[in-house]
Each structure stands twice: as C-alpha cells, then as structure tokens.
Design an enzyme around this catalytic site. Structure first.
Site, PDB file in Angstrom:
ATOM      1  N   CYS A   9      61.861   3.710 -59.766  1.00 18.15           N
ATOM      2  CA  CYS A   9      61.876   4.170 -58.378  1.00 18.15           C
ATOM      3  C   CYS A   9      63.309   4.608 -58.073  1.00 18.15           C
ATOM      4  O   CYS A   9      64.132   4.722 -58.969  1.00 18.15           O
ATOM      5  CB  CYS A   9      61.342   3.130 -57.403  1.00 18.15           C
ATOM      6  SG  CYS A   9      62.388   1.720 -57.104  1.00 18.15           S
ATOM      7  N   CYS A  81      57.512   6.017 -56.839  1.00 19.04           N
ATOM      8  CA  CYS A  81      57.869   6.778 -55.643  1.00 19.04           C
ATOM      9  C   CYS A  81      58.012   8.245 -56.022  1.00 19.04           C
ATOM     10  O   CYS A  81      58.280   8.577 -57.177  1.00 19.04           O
ATOM     11  CB  CYS A  81      59.132   6.242 -54.980  1.00 19.04           C
ATOM     12  SG  CYS A  81      60.672   6.619 -55.814  1.00 19.04           S
ATOM     13  N   CYS A  88      62.416  12.390 -62.831  1.00 18.55           N
ATOM     14  CA  CYS A  88      62.142  11.550 -63.992  1.00 18.55           C
ATOM     15  C   CYS A  88      62.653  12.248 -65.250  1.00 18.55           C
ATOM     16  O   CYS A  88      62.372  13.421 -65.487  1.00 18.55           O
ATOM     17  CB  CYS A  88      60.642  11.298 -64.102  1.00 18.55           C
ATOM     18  SG  CYS A  88      60.201  10.107 -65.370  1.00 18.55           S
TER      19      CYS A  88
END
Length: 140
Positions: A9, A81, A88
């Site tokens: 997250c 999230c 990412c």
C-alpha cells in the site's frame, strides 16, 4: 513450502500491516506474508489496536519500503490501495498480481472512537477478502 506474499500500500501504516498480520494468522503455514509501502511512514497505533481486538499482535511491525524486498521472489503481490497499484514495480512473470482497493482508515476524521470504528470496518473487509483468498488458493 509456504507461498510468499508481498502486500503493498502507500504508507505501509494500516491496510498492508493489518493484511500481513491477518494472512500470517489465518494462512496456517501455507502462506508467509510481508508488507511494504511505496512511501513508508510508521505503523498506525489504531491499526495495532484494531488488530489486538481480534487477537493478532502487530505492535512489533515496522513500516518498510519496497527496497527492503529487492531481489526477493514472491508467489503473490497484493496491492491494497489504488495508489500502490498505479506505481507497483514490475515483478517476475510467475508472480501473481492481485489488486484490492480498501479505504484508508487513516483518513477518517473525528474522535479516536469514531476513527477506530473505521479501522475495524476496513480490518473486517481485509479479513473477509483474505479468508476467501486462502480458501481459493489452497484448493489449487
């Protein structure tokens, strides 16, 4: 051997910390969870309290950045999230990427009691998703 799961997250302060604790608790040795943040901060005391209420101690957890896990392989990467999903990093092709979007309980406003209600709600949502995840992945 346990499947390695990295939970990401933004701040690694609430959602990913709670998910790490829950998955390590319910994963019955089949999963080993770790967590990190794209912009790590510190573990939120209300996350610790919400987890204590269900018998999972995360008071020893620390907020970590992704670099802590450089050159490590994971079977799964869970983003919890939308911001973490957007940035990412790339993982090897065999890593299964899964995205779940949970509200950030740290953004709740009001008294401590009101904010804790939000932490509990998000904790329960995370626990429900992880229960389903563990059941479905252990069948494979």
């Amino acid at each position: 051997m346990a499947s390695k799961v990295l939970i990401l997250c933004t701040g690694n302060s609430c959602r990913s910390q709670m998910a790490e604790g829950i998955l390590n608790h319910i994963g019955t040795g089949e999963f080993k969870a770790f967590s990190a943040g794209t912009h790590p901060s510190s573990v939120n005391p209300l996350a610790v309290q919400a987890m204590d209420e269900i018998g999972i101690n995360i008071s020893h957890h620390t907020s970590k950045g992704l670099e802590v896990f450089d050159n490590q392989n994971f079977d799964y990467v869970l983003t919890v999230c939308d911001r973490a999903k957007e940035i990412c990093p790339t993982f090897p092709q065999q890593t299964r990427l899964i995205h779940w979007s949970f509200d950030d309980p740290a953004e709740a406003e009001g008294t401590v009691d009101v904010r804790l209600i939000e932490f509990r709600r998000v904790r329960n949502e995370i626990q429900e998703k992880l229960d389903l995840f563990v059941r479905s992945e252990m069948k494979e």
